[in-house]
Scaffold this active site. Structure first.
Site, short mmCIF file in Angstrom:
data_model
loop_
_atom_site.label_atom_id
_atom_site.label_comp_id
_atom_site.label_asym_id
_atom_site.label_seq_id
_atom_site.Cartn_x
_atom_site.Cartn_y
_atom_site.Cartn_z
N TYR A 68 -2.08 19.01 1.28
CA TYR A 68 -2.86 18.08 2.11
C TYR A 68 -3.65 18.83 3.20
O TYR A 68 -4.75 18.43 3.56
CB TYR A 68 -1.94 17.00 2.70
N ARG A 71 -6.71 19.80 1.50
CA ARG A 71 -7.64 18.67 1.35
C ARG A 71 -8.30 18.34 2.69
O ARG A 71 -9.50 18.09 2.77
CB ARG A 71 -6.92 17.45 0.78
N ASN A 103 -10.04 5.66 0.74
CA ASN A 103 -10.18 7.08 1.00
C ASN A 103 -9.40 7.49 2.24
O ASN A 103 -9.26 6.70 3.20
CB ASN A 103 -11.66 7.46 1.15
N HIS A 120 -5.01 3.35 2.34
CA HIS A 120 -4.11 4.43 1.89
C HIS A 120 -3.88 5.46 2.97
O HIS A 120 -3.50 6.60 2.68
CB HIS A 120 -4.65 5.07 0.60
N CYS A 158 11.57 14.38 17.55
CA CYS A 158 12.91 14.48 16.95
C CYS A 158 13.10 15.73 16.09
O CYS A 158 14.12 15.88 15.43
CB CYS A 158 13.19 13.22 16.12
N GLY A 195 -17.60 3.20 -5.99
CA GLY A 195 -16.89 4.44 -6.32
C GLY A 195 -15.41 4.33 -6.42
O GLY A 195 -14.68 5.22 -5.96
N SER A 197 -12.28 3.38 -9.40
CA SER A 197 -11.98 3.07 -10.80
C SER A 197 -11.26 1.73 -10.92
O SER A 197 -11.12 1.19 -12.00
CB SER A 197 -11.11 4.18 -11.40
N PRO A 222 -21.46 5.08 -11.21
CA PRO A 222 -22.22 5.58 -12.36
C PRO A 222 -21.52 5.33 -13.69
O PRO A 222 -22.14 5.33 -14.74
CB PRO A 222 -22.31 7.09 -12.10
N1 APR Z 1 -20.93 7.73 -6.60
C1 APR Z 1 -20.23 6.58 -6.87
N2 APR Z 1 -19.14 6.54 -7.67
C2 APR Z 1 -18.75 7.71 -8.22
C3 APR Z 1 -19.42 8.94 -8.00
C4 APR Z 1 -20.55 8.91 -7.15
N3 APR Z 1 -21.25 10.03 -6.89
N4 APR Z 1 -18.78 9.92 -8.71
C5 APR Z 1 -17.74 9.31 -9.34
N5 APR Z 1 -17.73 7.98 -9.06
C6 APR Z 1 -16.78 6.96 -9.49
C7 APR Z 1 -16.08 7.22 -10.80
O1 APR Z 1 -16.90 6.74 -11.88
C8 APR Z 1 -14.82 6.38 -10.65
O2 APR Z 1 -15.04 5.03 -11.02
O3 APR Z 1 -15.74 6.92 -8.53
C9 APR Z 1 -14.56 6.43 -9.14
C10 APR Z 1 -13.43 7.35 -8.76
O4 APR Z 1 -12.23 6.82 -9.27
P1 APR Z 1 -10.85 7.52 -8.85
O5 APR Z 1 -11.00 9.00 -8.95
O6 APR Z 1 -9.78 6.81 -9.62
O7 APR Z 1 -10.72 7.21 -7.28
P2 APR Z 1 -10.16 5.87 -6.62
O8 APR Z 1 -10.53 4.67 -7.44
O9 APR Z 1 -10.60 5.89 -5.21
O10 APR Z 1 -8.56 6.10 -6.68
C11 APR Z 1 -7.78 5.07 -6.07
O11 APR Z 1 -5.80 6.38 -6.51
O12 APR Z 1 -4.93 8.52 -6.54
C12 APR Z 1 -4.93 7.33 -5.84
O13 APR Z 1 -4.56 6.97 -3.58
C13 APR Z 1 -5.47 7.53 -4.47
O14 APR Z 1 -7.00 6.15 -3.17
C14 APR Z 1 -6.78 6.75 -4.45
C15 APR Z 1 -6.53 5.69 -5.50
#
Ligand code: APR
Length: 252
Positions: A68, A71, A103, A120, A158, A195, A197, A222
């Site tokens: 972390y 990151r 995020n 989160h 602590c 952005g 999934s 995208p």
């Molecule tokens: N602009 C917009 N969307 C984008 C871009 C971009 N430049 N590049 C990628 N993406 C999209 C991908 O197509 C995907 O749908 O962003 C999404 C990323 O998905 P994940 O990597 O699954 O991220 P997220 O949905 O935020 O994950 C949710 O999962 O691992 C845990 O706690 C973590 O908060 C996170 C949660």
């Protein structure tokens, strides 16, 4: 396409109450890796079970704390992208706007968003793993923190190990953040999801709550996502490309 953008822009221009809901794709164009994108996603290269669970931290605090720190250090070396700035612009223009993010970076804040709801948690809010006291954020050194093991600092109160202030798999979300997000989604007329999934619950419920309460849902991504069905308008493009165009079209 163009007509989809125009449709979304006219709704944005008329919105009274908006929720902007963001995921890792929001920060991708700032150079912060997403989680599930093929090849570049963090979970393609690291084992979530080994790094993002309470058990992992208990088993090897230095491995998890070090990851972390890497990151956070990476986030420090990046800057908000045009998408983050467009989100701050939307918040400034829509009478009642709530930003809900999955995020853990601080790019929304650094782009001018005053109070994102962090479902989160945040890389910038470490806390004691035992007594929950907030801990100070270690200063970033000049050299990049490689993905090496780093023993976590000790709590000033602590002396227990300090942990990252993020929600791990298997942990409950901060109740106040989740309640604020659900309340905003249930009372908005427009939700823009960017952005994500849409695979991780309960966060992924937020756009569905908005739809259930009659809001229009616009998606910016995208790729295809699990939220495609709940979206009324799908803008197939990136955050830094689509969001500024959307703002420009909504408020020429
Ligand atoms: N602009 C917009 N969307 C984008 C871009 C971009 N430049 N590049 C990628 N993406 C999209 C991908 O197509 C995907 O749908 O962003 C999404 C990323 O998905 P994940 O990597 O699954 O991220 P997220 O949905 O935020 O994950 C949710 O999962 O691992 C845990 O706690 C973590 O908060 C996170 C949660």
């Amino acid at each position: 396409g163009e007509s989809e953008l125009r449709k979304a822009a006219s709704m944005l221009g008329r919105a009274e109450r908006i929720v902007v809901f963001t995921g890792a794709g929001m920060s991708a164009e700032s150079g912060v890796p997403t989680f599930r994108d093929a090849l570049t996603g963090l979970w393609q290269r690291y084992d979530a079970q080994q790094l993002a669970t309470p058990e992992a931290f208990h088993a090897d605090p230095a491995l998890v704390w070090g990851w972390y720190e890497w990151r956070r250090d990476l986030v420090r070396r990046t800057t908000p992208n045009a998408g983050h700035l467009a989100v701050a612009e939307i918040e400034a223009r829509v009478p009642h706007a709530v930003l809900v993010t999955q995020n853990v970076d601080d790019l929304h804040e650094r782009a001018g968003s005053a109070a994102p709801v962090h479902l989160h948690g945040s890389l910038f809010a470490p806390r004691c793993s035992a007594c929950d006291r907030p801990a100070s954020v270690p200063d970033g050194g000049a050299e990049p923190v490689g993905g090496r093991r780093l023993p976590p600092p000790r709590c000033a109160g602590c002396a227990a190990p300090v942990r990252p202030g993020v929600v791990w798999f298997g942990e409950a979300l901060p109740q106040s953040a989740l309640a604020a997000a659900v309340e905003a989604a249930a009372s908005c007329d427009l939700l823009v999801t960017v952005g994500t999934s849409g695979l991780v619950y309960p966060a992924a419920e937020i756009p569905q709550v908005a739809a259930r309460f009659g809001a229009t849902v616009v998606q910016v991504d995208p790729g295809e996502t699990a939220l495609d069905e709940v979206a009324d308008v799908n803008l197939r493009g990136t955050a830094a490309q689509v969001l500024p165009a959307l703002v420009e079209a909504a408020w020429p």
